[in-house]
Enzyme design. Structure first.
Site, PDB file in Angstrom:
ATOM      1  N   TRP A   1       0.836  -1.199   0.000  1.00  0.00           N
ATOM      2  CA  TRP A   1       0.000   0.000   0.000  1.00  0.00           C
ATOM      3  C   TRP A   1       0.868   1.245   0.000  1.00  0.00           C
ATOM      4  O   TRP A   1       0.576   2.207  -0.708  1.00  0.00           O
ATOM      5  CB  TRP A   1      -0.974  -0.010   1.176  1.00  0.00           C
ATOM      6  CG  TRP A   1      -1.924  -1.168   1.114  1.00  0.00           C
ATOM      7  CD1 TRP A   1      -2.022  -2.197   1.996  1.00  0.00           C
ATOM      8  CD2 TRP A   1      -2.896  -1.425   0.074  1.00  0.00           C
ATOM      9  NE1 TRP A   1      -3.001  -3.072   1.579  1.00  0.00           N
ATOM     10  CE2 TRP A   1      -3.545  -2.627   0.418  1.00  0.00           C
ATOM     11  CE3 TRP A   1      -3.279  -0.764  -1.093  1.00  0.00           C
ATOM     12  CZ2 TRP A   1      -4.563  -3.181  -0.374  1.00  0.00           C
ATOM     13  CZ3 TRP A   1      -4.289  -1.311  -1.877  1.00  0.00           C
ATOM     14  CH2 TRP A   1      -4.912  -2.502  -1.516  1.00  0.00           C
TER      15      TRP A   1
ATOM     16  N   ASP B   1      -1.681   6.620   6.229  1.00  0.00           N
ATOM     17  CA  ASP B   1      -2.721   5.668   5.811  1.00  0.00           C
ATOM     18  C   ASP B   1      -3.003   4.765   7.014  1.00  0.00           C
ATOM     19  O   ASP B   1      -2.156   3.975   7.418  1.00  0.00           O
ATOM     20  CB  ASP B   1      -2.187   4.853   4.617  1.00  0.00           C
ATOM     21  CG  ASP B   1      -3.189   3.801   4.125  1.00  0.00           C
ATOM     22  OD1 ASP B   1      -4.244   3.620   4.767  1.00  0.00           O
ATOM     23  OD2 ASP B   1      -2.893   3.167   3.086  1.00  0.00           O
TER      24      ASP B   1
ATOM     25  N   LYS C   1     -12.392  -1.862   6.982  1.00  0.00           N
ATOM     26  CA  LYS C   1     -11.620  -2.744   7.863  1.00  0.00           C
ATOM     27  C   LYS C   1     -11.999  -2.587   9.329  1.00  0.00           C
ATOM     28  O   LYS C   1     -12.273  -3.566   9.989  1.00  0.00           O
ATOM     29  CB  LYS C   1     -10.137  -2.525   7.645  1.00  0.00           C
ATOM     30  CG  LYS C   1      -9.708  -3.215   6.357  1.00  0.00           C
ATOM     31  CD  LYS C   1      -8.516  -2.650   5.683  1.00  0.00           C
ATOM     32  CE  LYS C   1      -8.432  -3.239   4.286  1.00  0.00           C
ATOM     33  NZ  LYS C   1      -7.473  -2.532   3.445  1.00  0.00           N
TER      34      LYS C   1
HETATM   35  C1  LIG Z   1      -7.024  -2.092   2.333  1.00  0.00           C
HETATM   36  C2  LIG Z   1      -5.992  -1.041   2.344  1.00  0.00           C
HETATM   37  C3  LIG Z   1      -5.934  -0.056   1.348  1.00  0.00           C
HETATM   38  C4  LIG Z   1      -6.857  -0.049   0.160  1.00  0.00           C
HETATM   39  O1  LIG Z   1      -8.068   0.416   0.540  1.00  0.00           O
HETATM   40  P1  LIG Z   1      -9.226   0.674  -0.538  1.00  0.00           P
HETATM   41  O2  LIG Z   1     -10.260   1.350   0.318  1.00  0.00           O
HETATM   42  O3  LIG Z   1      -9.648  -0.640  -1.061  1.00  0.00           O
HETATM   43  O4  LIG Z   1      -8.692   1.555  -1.592  1.00  0.00           O
HETATM   44  C5  LIG Z   1      -4.983   0.925   1.453  1.00  0.00           C
HETATM   45  N1  LIG Z   1      -4.132   0.951   2.491  1.00  0.00           N
HETATM   46  C6  LIG Z   1      -4.148   0.020   3.459  1.00  0.00           C
HETATM   47  C7  LIG Z   1      -3.175   0.091   4.582  1.00  0.00           C
HETATM   48  C8  LIG Z   1      -5.078  -1.009   3.408  1.00  0.00           C
HETATM   49  O5  LIG Z   1      -5.093  -1.942   4.376  1.00  0.00           O
END
Ligand SMILES: *Cc1c(COP(=O)(O)O)cnc(C)c1O
Length: 357
Positions: free
Chosen positions: A101, A167, A191
Protein backbone atom coordinates in the site's frame (compact mmCIF):
# COMPACT_ATOMS: atom_id res chain seq x y z
CA UNK A 1 -24.86 -19.25 12.35
CA UNK A 2 -22.10 -16.63 12.33
CA UNK A 3 -18.54 -17.72 11.56
CA UNK A 4 -15.30 -16.15 12.75
CA UNK A 5 -14.20 -13.95 9.89
CA UNK A 6 -10.45 -13.26 9.75
CA UNK A 7 -10.63 -11.48 6.40
CA UNK A 8 -8.28 -8.53 5.83
CA UNK A 9 -11.09 -6.47 4.32
CA UNK A 10 -13.98 -6.06 4.04
CA UNK A 11 -13.96 -7.65 7.42
CA UNK A 12 -15.89 -8.65 10.47
CA UNK A 13 -18.30 -6.10 11.96
CA UNK A 14 -19.69 -6.01 15.50
CA UNK A 15 -22.72 -8.26 15.69
CA UNK A 16 -24.58 -5.72 17.81
CA UNK A 17 -24.26 -3.10 15.09
CA UNK A 18 -25.42 -5.56 12.44
CA UNK A 19 -28.46 -6.54 14.49
CA UNK A 20 -29.38 -2.89 14.91
CA UNK A 21 -29.04 -2.33 11.17
CA UNK A 22 -31.16 -5.39 10.48
CA UNK A 23 -33.84 -4.19 12.88
CA UNK A 24 -33.99 -0.81 11.18
CA UNK A 25 -33.55 -2.04 7.64
CA UNK A 26 -37.13 -1.68 6.45
CA UNK A 27 -38.12 1.26 8.58
CA UNK A 28 -35.52 3.56 10.08
CA UNK A 29 -36.68 5.18 13.30
CA UNK A 30 -40.31 4.42 12.41
CA UNK A 31 -40.17 6.52 9.24
CA UNK A 32 -41.34 3.70 6.97
CA UNK A 33 -38.18 3.79 4.85
CA UNK A 34 -34.73 2.25 4.94
CA UNK A 35 -31.73 4.53 5.49
CA UNK A 36 -30.80 3.46 1.95
CA UNK A 37 -33.91 5.22 0.70
CA UNK A 38 -33.54 8.48 2.63
CA UNK A 39 -32.65 11.73 0.90
CA UNK A 40 -29.17 12.88 1.82
CA UNK A 41 -30.67 16.37 2.13
CA UNK A 42 -33.37 15.36 4.62
CA UNK A 43 -33.45 15.84 8.38
CA UNK A 44 -33.32 12.11 9.19
CA UNK A 45 -30.14 11.45 7.26
CA UNK A 46 -28.64 14.75 8.34
CA UNK A 47 -28.81 13.65 11.94
CA UNK A 48 -27.02 10.36 11.16
CA UNK A 49 -24.36 12.19 9.15
CA UNK A 50 -23.53 14.70 11.84
CA UNK A 51 -23.82 12.21 14.67
CA UNK A 52 -21.29 9.92 12.96
CA UNK A 53 -18.87 12.81 12.59
CA UNK A 54 -19.36 13.94 16.20
CA UNK A 55 -18.91 10.38 17.47
CA UNK A 56 -15.71 9.91 15.47
CA UNK A 57 -14.37 13.24 16.73
CA UNK A 58 -15.16 12.29 20.29
CA UNK A 59 -13.73 8.76 20.16
CA UNK A 60 -10.52 9.78 18.39
CA UNK A 61 -10.28 13.05 20.27
CA UNK A 62 -9.96 15.03 17.03
CA UNK A 63 -8.96 18.66 17.68
CA UNK A 64 -11.24 21.42 16.37
CA UNK A 65 -8.70 22.57 13.83
CA UNK A 66 -9.19 19.39 11.79
CA UNK A 67 -11.84 18.55 9.22
CA UNK A 68 -13.39 15.10 9.25
CA UNK A 69 -14.41 14.21 5.70
CA UNK A 70 -16.62 11.35 4.50
CA UNK A 71 -15.51 10.51 0.97
CA UNK A 72 -15.67 7.71 -1.59
CA UNK A 73 -13.10 6.03 -3.80
CA UNK A 74 -11.33 4.11 -1.07
CA UNK A 75 -7.94 4.71 0.46
CA UNK A 76 -6.62 4.11 -3.06
CA UNK A 77 -8.27 7.27 -4.39
CA UNK A 78 -6.50 9.21 -1.63
CA UNK A 79 -3.18 7.93 -3.01
CA UNK A 80 -3.87 10.43 -5.82
CA UNK A 81 -5.76 13.02 -3.79
CA UNK A 82 -2.95 13.47 -1.29
CA UNK A 83 -0.30 14.73 -3.72
CA UNK A 84 -2.89 16.74 -5.66
CA UNK A 85 -4.08 18.49 -2.49
CA UNK A 86 -0.70 19.12 -0.92
CA UNK A 87 1.96 19.65 -3.57
CA UNK A 88 0.75 23.10 -4.69
CA UNK A 89 2.95 25.01 -2.27
CA UNK A 90 6.08 22.92 -2.67
CA UNK A 91 6.24 19.95 -4.98
CA UNK A 92 8.40 17.68 -2.84
CA UNK A 93 7.28 14.81 -0.65
CA UNK A 94 8.91 11.75 0.92
CA UNK A 95 7.40 8.31 1.48
CA UNK A 96 8.46 5.49 3.79
CA UNK A 97 8.05 2.24 1.88
CA UNK A 98 6.80 -0.50 4.17
CA UNK A 99 4.68 -2.65 1.87
CA UNK A 100 2.31 -2.79 -1.09
CA UNK A 101 0.00 0.00 0.00
CA UNK A 102 2.86 2.36 0.78
CA UNK A 103 4.43 1.48 -2.59
CA UNK A 104 1.17 2.13 -4.40
CA UNK A 105 0.68 5.53 -2.78
CA UNK A 106 4.31 6.40 -3.59
CA UNK A 107 3.87 5.39 -7.21
CA UNK A 108 0.81 7.60 -7.62
CA UNK A 109 2.49 10.57 -5.96
CA UNK A 110 5.49 10.26 -8.29
CA UNK A 111 3.28 11.41 -11.14
CA UNK A 112 2.85 14.82 -9.54
CA UNK A 113 6.14 15.98 -8.08
CA UNK A 114 9.62 15.36 -6.76
CA UNK A 115 8.88 12.29 -4.65
CA UNK A 116 11.59 10.33 -2.85
CA UNK A 117 11.65 7.20 -0.68
CA UNK A 118 12.62 8.18 2.88
CA UNK A 119 13.28 4.54 3.76
CA UNK A 120 12.36 1.06 2.59
CA UNK A 121 12.40 -2.49 3.89
CA UNK A 122 11.64 -3.99 0.49
CA UNK A 123 14.93 -5.92 0.40
CA UNK A 124 13.85 -7.75 3.55
CA UNK A 125 10.37 -8.43 2.15
CA UNK A 126 8.97 -5.67 4.40
CA UNK A 127 9.43 -7.70 7.57
CA UNK A 128 10.27 -4.63 9.63
CA UNK A 129 9.81 -0.87 9.76
CA UNK A 130 12.97 0.57 8.19
CA UNK A 131 15.20 3.40 9.31
CA UNK A 132 14.19 6.57 7.51
CA UNK A 133 15.08 10.18 7.02
CA UNK A 134 12.90 12.87 5.52
CA UNK A 135 14.31 15.71 3.44
CA UNK A 136 14.03 19.08 5.12
CA UNK A 137 12.04 21.07 2.60
CA UNK A 138 9.19 18.70 1.79
CA UNK A 139 5.49 19.55 1.60
CA UNK A 140 4.72 16.36 3.52
CA UNK A 141 6.02 12.98 4.65
CA UNK A 142 3.88 9.89 4.10
CA UNK A 143 3.60 6.60 5.95
CA UNK A 144 1.35 3.58 6.08
CA UNK A 145 0.79 3.11 9.84
CA UNK A 146 -0.18 -0.55 9.70
CA UNK A 147 0.88 -2.82 6.88
CA UNK A 148 -2.08 -5.08 6.32
CA UNK A 149 -0.31 -7.53 4.02
CA UNK A 150 3.01 -7.87 5.84
CA UNK A 151 1.75 -7.65 9.43
CA UNK A 152 3.94 -4.75 10.57
CA UNK A 153 3.17 -1.41 12.14
CA UNK A 154 4.83 1.78 13.28
CA UNK A 155 5.07 1.54 17.06
CA UNK A 156 7.11 4.69 17.59
CA UNK A 157 6.16 8.26 16.91
CA UNK A 158 7.35 9.16 13.41
CA UNK A 159 9.97 11.85 13.34
CA UNK A 160 8.96 14.25 10.57
CA UNK A 161 9.21 18.04 10.74
CA UNK A 162 6.89 18.46 7.74
CA UNK A 163 3.16 17.62 7.83
CA UNK A 164 2.79 13.88 8.32
CA UNK A 165 0.26 11.94 6.22
CA UNK A 166 -0.77 8.47 7.44
CA UNK A 167 -2.72 5.67 5.81
CA UNK A 168 -4.55 4.11 8.77
CA UNK A 169 -6.92 1.92 6.76
CA UNK A 170 -6.22 -1.20 8.77
CA UNK A 171 -5.59 0.27 12.23
CA UNK A 172 -7.79 3.32 12.75
CA UNK A 173 -9.68 3.09 16.07
CA UNK A 174 -7.56 0.09 17.13
CA UNK A 175 -5.38 1.97 19.59
CA UNK A 176 -5.12 5.41 21.05
CA UNK A 177 -3.33 7.94 18.88
CA UNK A 178 -2.58 11.59 19.20
CA UNK A 179 -4.31 13.07 16.14
CA UNK A 180 -2.18 16.20 16.30
CA UNK A 181 0.93 14.10 15.57
CA UNK A 182 -0.49 13.93 12.03
CA UNK A 183 -1.67 16.47 9.47
CA UNK A 184 -3.65 13.97 7.42
CA UNK A 185 -5.09 10.63 8.51
CA UNK A 186 -7.00 8.61 5.95
CA UNK A 187 -8.63 5.20 5.95
CA UNK A 188 -10.93 3.05 3.88
CA UNK A 189 -13.82 2.24 6.24
CA UNK A 190 -14.19 -1.44 5.38
CA UNK A 191 -11.62 -2.74 7.86
CA UNK A 192 -12.28 -1.22 11.24
CA UNK A 193 -15.11 1.25 10.79
CA UNK A 194 -17.96 0.24 8.51
CA UNK A 195 -18.90 -1.54 5.32
CA UNK A 196 -17.17 -0.75 2.02
CA UNK A 197 -17.96 2.48 0.20
CA UNK A 198 -16.74 5.07 2.68
CA UNK A 199 -13.32 6.65 3.09
CA UNK A 200 -12.57 8.85 6.08
CA UNK A 201 -10.07 11.70 5.82
CA UNK A 202 -9.08 13.68 8.90
CA UNK A 203 -7.10 16.71 7.81
CA UNK A 204 -5.74 19.81 9.42
CA UNK A 205 -7.93 22.76 8.41
CA UNK A 206 -4.96 24.96 7.69
CA UNK A 207 -3.80 22.61 4.91
CA UNK A 208 -7.21 22.69 3.25
CA UNK A 209 -8.11 26.36 3.76
CA UNK A 210 -4.80 27.54 2.32
CA UNK A 211 -5.56 25.51 -0.77
CA UNK A 212 -2.28 23.88 -1.75
CA UNK A 213 -4.02 21.93 -4.50
CA UNK A 214 -2.41 21.44 -7.88
CA UNK A 215 -4.29 23.44 -10.51
CA UNK A 216 -5.52 20.37 -12.39
CA UNK A 217 -6.88 18.62 -9.29
CA UNK A 218 -10.41 17.44 -10.11
CA UNK A 219 -13.17 19.10 -8.08
CA UNK A 220 -14.19 15.77 -6.62
CA UNK A 221 -10.68 14.99 -5.38
CA UNK A 222 -10.23 18.38 -3.72
CA UNK A 223 -10.66 18.11 0.03
CA UNK A 224 -11.79 21.74 0.04
CA UNK A 225 -14.85 20.84 -2.04
CA UNK A 226 -16.20 18.50 0.60
CA UNK A 227 -14.82 20.41 3.61
CA UNK A 228 -16.86 23.47 2.65
CA UNK A 229 -20.03 21.37 2.32
CA UNK A 230 -19.59 19.11 5.36
CA UNK A 231 -19.09 16.13 3.01
CA UNK A 232 -22.47 16.82 1.37
CA UNK A 233 -21.26 18.42 -1.86
CA UNK A 234 -22.72 15.45 -3.68
CA UNK A 235 -24.45 12.26 -2.49
CA UNK A 236 -22.30 10.69 0.21
CA UNK A 237 -22.25 6.91 0.84
CA UNK A 238 -25.20 7.26 3.20
CA UNK A 239 -25.59 3.63 4.20
CA UNK A 240 -21.89 3.19 5.00
CA UNK A 241 -21.97 6.36 7.12
CA UNK A 242 -25.00 5.00 8.95
CA UNK A 243 -23.19 1.71 9.60
CA UNK A 244 -20.16 3.71 10.77
CA UNK A 245 -22.37 5.52 13.26
CA UNK A 246 -23.65 2.21 14.63
CA UNK A 247 -20.12 0.77 14.86
CA UNK A 248 -18.97 3.90 16.71
CA UNK A 249 -21.88 3.61 19.17
CA UNK A 250 -20.81 0.03 19.79
CA UNK A 251 -17.20 1.11 20.29
CA UNK A 252 -18.26 3.85 22.70
CA UNK A 253 -20.34 1.39 24.74
CA UNK A 254 -17.35 -0.98 24.74
CA UNK A 255 -15.38 1.68 26.59
CA UNK A 256 -13.92 3.60 23.67
CA UNK A 257 -10.54 3.21 22.04
CA UNK A 258 -8.68 2.74 25.32
CA UNK A 259 -10.65 -0.39 26.21
CA UNK A 260 -10.51 -1.57 22.60
CA UNK A 261 -6.72 -1.18 22.52
CA UNK A 262 -6.40 -3.31 25.66
CA UNK A 263 -8.48 -6.09 24.10
CA UNK A 264 -6.65 -5.86 20.77
CA UNK A 265 -3.24 -6.09 22.43
CA UNK A 266 -4.30 -9.02 24.54
CA UNK A 267 -5.72 -10.88 21.55
CA UNK A 268 -2.63 -10.22 19.45
CA UNK A 269 -0.32 -11.28 22.29
CA UNK A 270 -2.20 -14.57 22.66
CA UNK A 271 -1.89 -15.30 18.98
CA UNK A 272 1.79 -14.34 18.76
CA UNK A 273 2.50 -16.43 21.85
CA UNK A 274 0.83 -19.42 20.26
CA UNK A 275 3.04 -18.93 17.20
CA UNK A 276 6.27 -18.23 19.10
CA UNK A 277 5.77 -21.12 21.53
CA UNK A 278 5.46 -23.66 18.74
CA UNK A 279 8.15 -25.04 16.45
CA UNK A 280 5.50 -25.63 13.80
CA UNK A 281 4.31 -22.06 13.18
CA UNK A 282 6.44 -19.02 12.55
CA UNK A 283 6.10 -15.30 12.02
CA UNK A 284 8.82 -13.43 10.07
CA UNK A 285 8.23 -9.94 11.50
CA UNK A 286 10.69 -8.16 13.80
CA UNK A 287 9.02 -8.45 17.19
CA UNK A 288 8.87 -4.72 17.99
CA UNK A 289 7.21 -4.01 14.63
CA UNK A 290 4.44 -6.60 14.84
CA UNK A 291 0.94 -5.48 13.92
CA UNK A 292 -1.87 -6.00 16.42
CA UNK A 293 -4.45 -6.10 13.60
CA UNK A 294 -2.94 -8.44 10.99
CA UNK A 295 -1.01 -11.46 12.23
CA UNK A 296 0.91 -13.27 9.50
CA UNK A 297 2.28 -16.76 10.02
CA UNK A 298 3.25 -19.94 8.21
CA UNK A 299 3.30 -23.67 8.84
CA UNK A 300 6.48 -25.59 7.85
CA UNK A 301 5.53 -25.61 4.15
CA UNK A 302 3.13 -24.33 1.50
CA UNK A 303 1.31 -27.63 1.26
CA UNK A 304 0.47 -27.55 4.94
CA UNK A 305 -0.54 -23.89 4.63
CA UNK A 306 -3.09 -24.89 2.01
CA UNK A 307 -4.32 -27.77 4.15
CA UNK A 308 -4.61 -25.39 7.10
CA UNK A 309 -6.80 -23.03 5.06
CA UNK A 310 -9.01 -25.84 3.86
CA UNK A 311 -9.55 -27.38 7.28
CA UNK A 312 -9.96 -24.11 9.17
CA UNK A 313 -12.55 -22.94 6.64
CA UNK A 314 -14.52 -26.14 7.23
CA UNK A 315 -14.49 -25.27 10.95
CA UNK A 316 -15.92 -21.78 10.38
CA UNK A 317 -12.60 -19.97 10.74
CA UNK A 318 -12.75 -17.97 7.54
CA UNK A 319 -10.26 -16.24 5.21
CA UNK A 320 -7.04 -17.25 6.93
CA UNK A 321 -5.12 -17.48 3.66
CA UNK A 322 -2.23 -15.03 3.45
CA UNK A 323 -2.06 -12.34 0.76
CA UNK A 324 -0.79 -13.68 -2.54
CA UNK A 325 2.36 -11.53 -2.28
CA UNK A 326 3.52 -13.24 0.90
CA UNK A 327 1.72 -16.57 0.87
CA UNK A 328 1.28 -18.43 4.14
CA UNK A 329 -1.48 -17.49 6.52
CA UNK A 330 -2.88 -14.32 8.00
CA UNK A 331 -5.38 -13.68 10.74
CA UNK A 332 -6.86 -10.20 10.60
CA UNK A 333 -8.14 -9.50 14.08
CA UNK A 334 -9.83 -6.14 13.82
CA UNK A 335 -11.81 -4.48 16.61
CA UNK A 336 -14.92 -6.56 16.02
CA UNK A 337 -13.16 -9.92 16.44
CA UNK A 338 -14.52 -11.41 19.68
CA UNK A 339 -12.21 -13.12 22.17
CA UNK A 340 -13.97 -16.39 21.37
CA UNK A 341 -12.67 -16.13 17.79
CA UNK A 342 -9.07 -15.94 19.03
CA UNK A 343 -9.59 -18.89 21.37
CA UNK A 344 -11.15 -20.94 18.58
CA UNK A 345 -8.28 -20.12 16.22
CA UNK A 346 -5.59 -21.02 18.75
CA UNK A 347 -7.33 -24.30 19.58
CA UNK A 348 -7.54 -25.12 15.90
CA UNK A 349 -3.85 -24.25 15.42
CA UNK A 350 -2.81 -26.58 18.23
CA UNK A 351 -4.96 -29.41 16.95
CA UNK A 352 -3.65 -28.93 13.40
CA UNK A 353 -0.07 -28.95 14.65
CA UNK A 354 -0.57 -32.19 16.57
CA UNK A 355 -2.10 -33.86 13.54
CA UNK A 356 0.52 -32.69 11.06
CA UNK A 357 3.90 -32.32 12.74
C1 LIG B 1 -7.02 -2.09 2.33
C2 LIG B 1 -5.99 -1.04 2.34
C3 LIG B 1 -5.93 -0.06 1.35
C4 LIG B 1 -6.86 -0.05 0.16
O1 LIG B 1 -8.07 0.42 0.54
P1 LIG B 1 -9.23 0.67 -0.54
O2 LIG B 1 -10.26 1.35 0.32
O3 LIG B 1 -9.65 -0.64 -1.06
O4 LIG B 1 -8.69 1.55 -1.59
C5 LIG B 1 -4.98 0.92 1.45
N1 LIG B 1 -4.13 0.95 2.49
C6 LIG B 1 -4.15 0.02 3.46
C7 LIG B 1 -3.18 0.09 4.58
C8 LIG B 1 -5.08 -1.01 3.41
O5 LIG B 1 -5.09 -1.94 4.38
Amino acid sequence: MRVYNFCAGPSTLPEQALIKVQKELLSYNGCGMSVMELSHRGAQYDEIHHQAEAMLRQLLNVPDDYYVLFLQGGASMQFEAIPMNLLGKNNKADYILTGNWAEKSYKEAKKYGDIVAAGSSKDANYTFIPEYSFREDIAYGAICSNNTIYGTKFSQKVNCAAPLVADMSSCILSEQINVSDYSVIYAGAQKNMSCAGLTVVIVKKELVDNDYTLPFCPTMLKWKTQAEKESLYNTPPTFAIYVLNEVLKWLDAFGGIKAMEAQNKEQAAKLYNAIDNSTFYSNPVRVCDRSIMNVVFTTPNAELDAKFVKESTAKGLMFLKGHKNVGGLRASIYNAMPNEGITALIEFMQKFENENK
